[in-house]
Design an enzyme around this catalytic site. Sequence first.
Site, PDB file in Angstrom:
ATOM      1  CB  CYS A   1     -12.212  -1.573 -17.353  1.00 38.24           C
ATOM      2  SG  CYS A   1     -12.402  -3.221 -17.769  1.00 38.24           S
TER       3      CYS A   1
ATOM      4  CB  CYS B   1     -16.028  -6.619 -12.349  1.00 36.31           C
ATOM      5  SG  CYS B   1     -14.981  -7.362 -13.770  1.00 36.31           S
TER       6      CYS B   1
ATOM      7  CB  CYS C   1     -14.270  -3.216 -10.771  1.00 36.44           C
ATOM      8  SG  CYS C   1     -12.611  -2.431 -11.404  1.00 36.44           S
TER       9      CYS C   1
ATOM     10  CB  CYS D   1       0.968  -6.818  -8.296  1.00 36.39           C
ATOM     11  SG  CYS D   1      -0.256  -7.346  -9.290  1.00 36.39           S
TER      12      CYS D   1
ATOM     13  CB  CYS E   1       2.486 -10.220  -9.864  1.00 39.31           C
ATOM     14  SG  CYS E   1       0.976 -10.638  -9.853  1.00 39.31           S
TER      15      CYS E   1
ATOM     16  CB  CYS F   1      -1.325 -14.666  -8.204  1.00 42.22           C
ATOM     17  SG  CYS F   1      -2.119 -13.816  -6.945  1.00 42.22           S
TER      18      CYS F   1
ATOM     19  NE  ARG G   1       0.529 -13.405  -3.115  1.00 47.27           N
ATOM     20  CZ  ARG G   1       1.679 -13.008  -3.014  1.00 47.27           C
ATOM     21  NH1 ARG G   1       2.236 -11.851  -2.393  1.00 47.27           N
ATOM     22  NH2 ARG G   1       2.719 -13.895  -3.480  1.00 47.27           N
TER      23      ARG G   1
HETATM   24  N1  SAM Z   1      -8.655  -6.025 -15.273  1.00 49.26           N
HETATM   25  C1  SAM Z   1      -7.899  -7.093 -14.753  1.00 49.26           C
HETATM   26  C2  SAM Z   1      -8.858  -8.080 -14.484  1.00 49.26           C
HETATM   27  O1  SAM Z   1     -10.085  -8.118 -14.013  1.00 49.26           O
HETATM   28  O2  SAM Z   1      -8.423  -9.210 -14.140  1.00 49.26           O
HETATM   29  C3  SAM Z   1      -6.908  -6.864 -13.700  1.00 49.26           C
HETATM   30  C4  SAM Z   1      -7.341  -5.892 -12.556  1.00 49.26           C
HETATM   31  S1  SAM Z   1      -8.836  -6.354 -11.506  1.00 49.26           S
HETATM   32  C5  SAM Z   1      -8.891  -4.595 -10.776  1.00 49.26           C
HETATM   33  C6  SAM Z   1      -8.029  -7.222 -10.242  1.00 49.26           C
HETATM   34  C7  SAM Z   1      -8.732  -7.804  -9.126  1.00 49.26           C
HETATM   35  O3  SAM Z   1      -8.929  -6.623  -8.070  1.00 49.26           O
HETATM   36  C8  SAM Z   1     -10.038  -8.143  -9.427  1.00 49.26           C
HETATM   37  O4  SAM Z   1     -10.246  -9.385 -10.056  1.00 49.26           O
HETATM   38  C9  SAM Z   1     -10.810  -8.063  -8.015  1.00 49.26           C
HETATM   39  O5  SAM Z   1     -10.659  -9.437  -7.391  1.00 49.26           O
HETATM   40  C10 SAM Z   1     -10.034  -7.023  -7.387  1.00 49.26           C
HETATM   41  N2  SAM Z   1     -10.970  -5.771  -6.933  1.00 49.26           N
HETATM   42  C11 SAM Z   1     -11.161  -4.882  -7.916  1.00 49.26           C
HETATM   43  N3  SAM Z   1     -11.995  -4.018  -7.309  1.00 49.26           N
HETATM   44  C12 SAM Z   1     -11.991  -4.317  -5.969  1.00 49.26           C
HETATM   45  C13 SAM Z   1     -12.598  -3.817  -4.883  1.00 49.26           C
HETATM   46  N4  SAM Z   1     -13.375  -2.726  -5.008  1.00 49.26           N
HETATM   47  N5  SAM Z   1     -12.619  -4.437  -3.730  1.00 49.26           N
HETATM   48  C14 SAM Z   1     -11.737  -5.522  -3.543  1.00 49.26           C
HETATM   49  N6  SAM Z   1     -10.946  -6.061  -4.693  1.00 49.26           N
HETATM   50  C15 SAM Z   1     -11.250  -5.504  -5.689  1.00 49.26           C
HETATM   51  C1  DTB Z   2      -6.071  -8.745  -5.915  1.00 49.06           C
HETATM   52  O1  DTB Z   2      -6.653  -9.792  -5.810  1.00 49.06           O
HETATM   53  N1  DTB Z   2      -6.360  -7.606  -5.349  1.00 49.06           N
HETATM   54  C2  DTB Z   2      -5.637  -6.430  -5.807  1.00 49.06           C
HETATM   55  C3  DTB Z   2      -4.613  -7.179  -6.946  1.00 49.06           C
HETATM   56  N2  DTB Z   2      -5.161  -8.306  -6.770  1.00 49.06           N
HETATM   57  C4  DTB Z   2      -4.300  -6.933  -8.397  1.00 49.06           C
HETATM   58  C5  DTB Z   2      -6.347  -5.476  -6.454  1.00 49.06           C
HETATM   59  C6  DTB Z   2      -7.216  -4.929  -5.278  1.00 49.06           C
HETATM   60  C7  DTB Z   2      -8.094  -3.597  -5.780  1.00 49.06           C
HETATM   61  C8  DTB Z   2      -8.698  -3.048  -4.847  1.00 49.06           C
HETATM   62  C9  DTB Z   2      -9.578  -1.798  -5.406  1.00 49.06           C
HETATM   63  C10 DTB Z   2      -8.889  -0.818  -6.030  1.00 49.06           C
HETATM   64  O2  DTB Z   2      -7.848   0.012  -5.602  1.00 49.06           O
HETATM   65  O3  DTB Z   2      -9.099  -0.384  -7.279  1.00 49.06           O
HETATM   66 FE1  SF4 Z   3     -12.037  -4.355 -15.811  1.00 49.45          FE
HETATM   67 FE2  SF4 Z   3     -12.191  -3.778 -13.181  1.00 49.45          FE
HETATM   68 FE3  SF4 Z   3     -13.361  -5.936 -14.308  1.00 49.45          FE
HETATM   69 FE4  SF4 Z   3     -10.775  -5.830 -14.152  1.00 49.45          FE
HETATM   70  S1  SF4 Z   3     -12.203  -5.893 -12.569  1.00 49.45           S
HETATM   71  S2  SF4 Z   3     -11.973  -6.340 -15.654  1.00 49.45           S
HETATM   72  S3  SF4 Z   3     -10.501  -3.657 -14.390  1.00 49.45           S
HETATM   73  S4  SF4 Z   3     -14.006  -3.872 -14.353  1.00 49.45           S
END
Ligand code: SAM
Ligand code: DTB
Ligand code: SF4
Length: 325
Positions: A51, A55, A58, A95, A127, A187, A259
């Site tokens: 990506c 973030c 992430c 989802c 979702c 959501c 959630r």
């Molecule tokens: N790329 C898209 C976005 O950012 O909207 C969708 C996928 S992203 C992984 C969805 C959500 O997962 C993020 O907004 C964040 O709140 C959550 N998330 C990602 N990495 C995480 C982590 N290491 N721990 C907890 N929540 C996480």
């Molecule tokens: C949300 O708030 N939590 C979920 C779902 N929406 C998409 C994602 C959590 C991701 C946790 C880190 C991972 O497994 O990569």
């Molecule tokens: Fe990309 Fe992860 Fe940020 Fe979603 S949360 S936009 S997958 S870097």
Amino acid sequence: MIKDLTKEEILEIYNTPLLELITKAAEVHQKFHKTGEVQVSSLLSIKTGGCPEDCSYCPQAARYHTEVKVHKLMSVEEVSVCADNAKNGGASRMCLGAAWREVRDNKDFDKVLDMVKTINSKGLEVCATLGMVTEDQAKRLAEAGLYAYNHNIDTSEENYNNIISTRTFDDRLTTIKNVRKAGLTVCSGGIIGMGESAADRIGMLYTLSLLRPQPESVPINALVAVEGTPLEEQPPVPIWDMVRMIATARIVLPKTSVRLSAGRLSMSMEGQALCFLAGANSIFAGDKLLTTPNPKYNEDMEMFKILGLTPKKAFADKPVEVITD
Ligand code: SAM
Ligand code: DTB
Ligand code: SF4
């Protein structure tokens, strides 16, 4: 009518002595929800890693060196098999997550629309969380049968730039508006344990609570600190903070499905029980979240048995009105 609360009022709720806070939240929970029911949702990463965003929590951001296995968009057939497995395991919502900055109008989006149609036809709430969307893209998703769109604000407006620099808090709110205009349910939630202050947690709930209608669904994630990300050294969130956050969300978003999302692997069953008592309506079940591990499915079902919880059926909540401007 749901009353607009000030940040000070939300902070006062958050700082209530813990057992009193849980009791108050449980009262709201009883009034607006079926307390013995918890929705089992299944998560599937349909496009993983690589990506362009930054973030800092992430593991899927291309710029960090994590162990995530990058894969391109899955096929509709593969996703269909995963949906069957999820349904057989008692899930009522699925989802789909993609490591995209935003949706583009291309063949991959057409494929996602097919995935949505396929899963919806199996009787599951679908979702998706695909990054930023335009109103037109959100409408196409709604036409394909999407039930909800997940787009987290993640933290407070004030803290946002410390966590993500490649897009703004306003960008997030614009997508949420587009989702709403398309008649989809919203959501949107965030993460705790990223080094934010209590004021940031309150600020996040404040922004969510002022959305009208309020989001149907608010995920509260505890940071899963992944090696290679800038937040890898963050200490685990104390369970008491998670309970406090869920209870506060329950009170300020009385009708919303709150959630208990990422981070359950580090929580005891007793800790999670307090989260359910304080108003959590759902969990993600299955051995994996998007890329990180989650409790074993059988252990979650054992927890349901011990706590006397039953999985909630799909489409139990009625759809929302369409807002046109
Ligand atoms: N790329 C898209 C976005 O950012 O909207 C969708 C996928 S992203 C992984 C969805 C959500 O997962 C993020 O907004 C964040 O709140 C959550 N998330 C990602 N990495 C995480 C982590 N290491 N721990 C907890 N929540 C996480
Ligand atoms: C949300 O708030 N939590 C979920 C779902 N929406 C998409 C994602 C959590 C991701 C946790 C880190 C991972 O497994 O990569
Ligand atoms: Fe990309 Fe992860 Fe940020 Fe979603 S949360 S936009 S997958 S870097």
